[in-house]
Scaffold this motif. Sequence first.
Motif, PDB file in Angstrom:
ATOM      1  N   SER A 121      27.358  71.166 -86.424  1.00  0.00           N
ATOM      2  CA  SER A 121      27.719  70.957 -85.020  1.00  0.00           C
ATOM      3  C   SER A 121      27.940  69.472 -84.731  1.00  0.00           C
ATOM      4  O   SER A 121      28.879  69.096 -84.028  1.00  0.00           O
ATOM      5  CB  SER A 121      26.610  71.511 -84.121  1.00  0.00           C
ATOM      6  OG  SER A 121      26.861  71.217 -82.773  1.00  0.00           O
ATOM      7  N   ASP A 129      31.213  67.432 -83.344  1.00  0.00           N
ATOM      8  CA  ASP A 129      31.177  66.497 -82.213  1.00  0.00           C
ATOM      9  C   ASP A 129      31.813  65.158 -82.577  1.00  0.00           C
ATOM     10  O   ASP A 129      32.485  64.531 -81.764  1.00  0.00           O
ATOM     11  CB  ASP A 129      29.735  66.277 -81.734  1.00  0.00           C
ATOM     12  CG  ASP A 129      29.158  67.489 -81.036  1.00  0.00           C
ATOM     13  OD1 ASP A 129      29.932  68.421 -80.692  1.00  0.00           O
ATOM     14  OD2 ASP A 129      27.933  67.517 -80.828  1.00  0.00           O
ATOM     15  N   THR A 133      35.687  65.620 -82.776  1.00  0.00           N
ATOM     16  CA  THR A 133      36.330  65.782 -81.466  1.00  0.00           C
ATOM     17  C   THR A 133      36.108  64.584 -80.546  1.00  0.00           C
ATOM     18  O   THR A 133      36.598  64.573 -79.423  1.00  0.00           O
ATOM     19  CB  THR A 133      35.830  67.064 -80.768  1.00  0.00           C
ATOM     20  OG1 THR A 133      34.409  66.982 -80.585  1.00  0.00           O
ATOM     21  CG2 THR A 133      36.189  68.295 -81.567  1.00  0.00           C
ATOM     22  N   LYS A 149      33.239  63.553 -79.253  1.00  0.00           N
ATOM     23  CA  LYS A 149      32.119  63.697 -78.312  1.00  0.00           C
ATOM     24  C   LYS A 149      31.007  62.705 -78.590  1.00  0.00           C
ATOM     25  O   LYS A 149      30.257  62.336 -77.690  1.00  0.00           O
ATOM     26  CB  LYS A 149      31.564  65.120 -78.351  1.00  0.00           C
ATOM     27  CG  LYS A 149      32.503  66.151 -77.776  1.00  0.00           C
ATOM     28  CD  LYS A 149      31.867  67.520 -77.813  1.00  0.00           C
ATOM     29  CE  LYS A 149      32.830  68.561 -77.268  1.00  0.00           C
ATOM     30  NZ  LYS A 149      32.261  69.918 -77.342  1.00  0.00           N
ATOM     31  N   VAL A 150      30.870  62.306 -79.849  1.00  0.00           N
ATOM     32  CA  VAL A 150      29.894  61.277 -80.222  1.00  0.00           C
ATOM     33  C   VAL A 150      30.550  60.273 -81.151  1.00  0.00           C
ATOM     34  O   VAL A 150      31.516  60.593 -81.845  1.00  0.00           O
ATOM     35  CB  VAL A 150      28.624  61.860 -80.898  1.00  0.00           C
ATOM     36  CG1 VAL A 150      27.885  62.779 -79.984  1.00  0.00           C
ATOM     37  CG2 VAL A 150      28.950  62.530 -82.194  1.00  0.00           C
ATOM     38  N   GLU A 174      27.123  58.766 -77.057  1.00  0.00           N
ATOM     39  CA  GLU A 174      28.038  59.735 -76.444  1.00  0.00           C
ATOM     40  C   GLU A 174      28.880  58.992 -75.411  1.00  0.00           C
ATOM     41  O   GLU A 174      28.346  58.508 -74.427  1.00  0.00           O
ATOM     42  CB  GLU A 174      27.255  60.858 -75.786  1.00  0.00           C
ATOM     43  CG  GLU A 174      26.454  61.680 -76.773  1.00  0.00           C
ATOM     44  CD  GLU A 174      25.652  62.787 -76.120  1.00  0.00           C
ATOM     45  OE1 GLU A 174      25.757  62.988 -74.901  1.00  0.00           O
ATOM     46  OE2 GLU A 174      24.908  63.459 -76.854  1.00  0.00           O
ATOM     47  N   LYS A 211      31.212  58.095 -72.302  1.00  0.00           N
ATOM     48  CA  LYS A 211      31.269  58.675 -70.943  1.00  0.00           C
ATOM     49  C   LYS A 211      32.688  58.950 -70.553  1.00  0.00           C
ATOM     50  O   LYS A 211      33.619  58.413 -70.985  1.00  0.00           O
ATOM     51  CB  LYS A 211      30.617  57.747 -69.945  1.00  0.00           C
ATOM     52  CG  LYS A 211      29.140  57.638 -70.201  1.00  0.00           C
ATOM     53  CD  LYS A 211      28.506  56.787 -69.153  1.00  0.00           C
ATOM     54  CE  LYS A 211      27.006  56.711 -69.417  1.00  0.00           C
ATOM     55  NZ  LYS A 211      26.287  56.020 -68.412  1.00  0.00           N
TER      56      LYS A 211
END
Length: 60
Positions: free
Chosen positions: A16, A20, A23, A25-26, A58, A60
């Motif tokens: 997972s 992330d 993509t 996300k992190v 992460e 924003k």
Amino acid sequence: MQQIEWLDEVIKRLVSFKSDILTGKVIVESAYFDTSSRVETKSSIENENIRLDIDYVEPK
């Protein structure tokens, strides 16, 4: 069996986490990975270690 269940959860979390990262996300800021070599102990049991440490943010 608890050890296998725990390891399965760790692997799921890493998969997972990889998603992330892919993509966006992190963002990984730093990481460390190490495996130990086999060490013989007095009890003839071999101890091995895998260490993984990841610092991430992460966006924003």
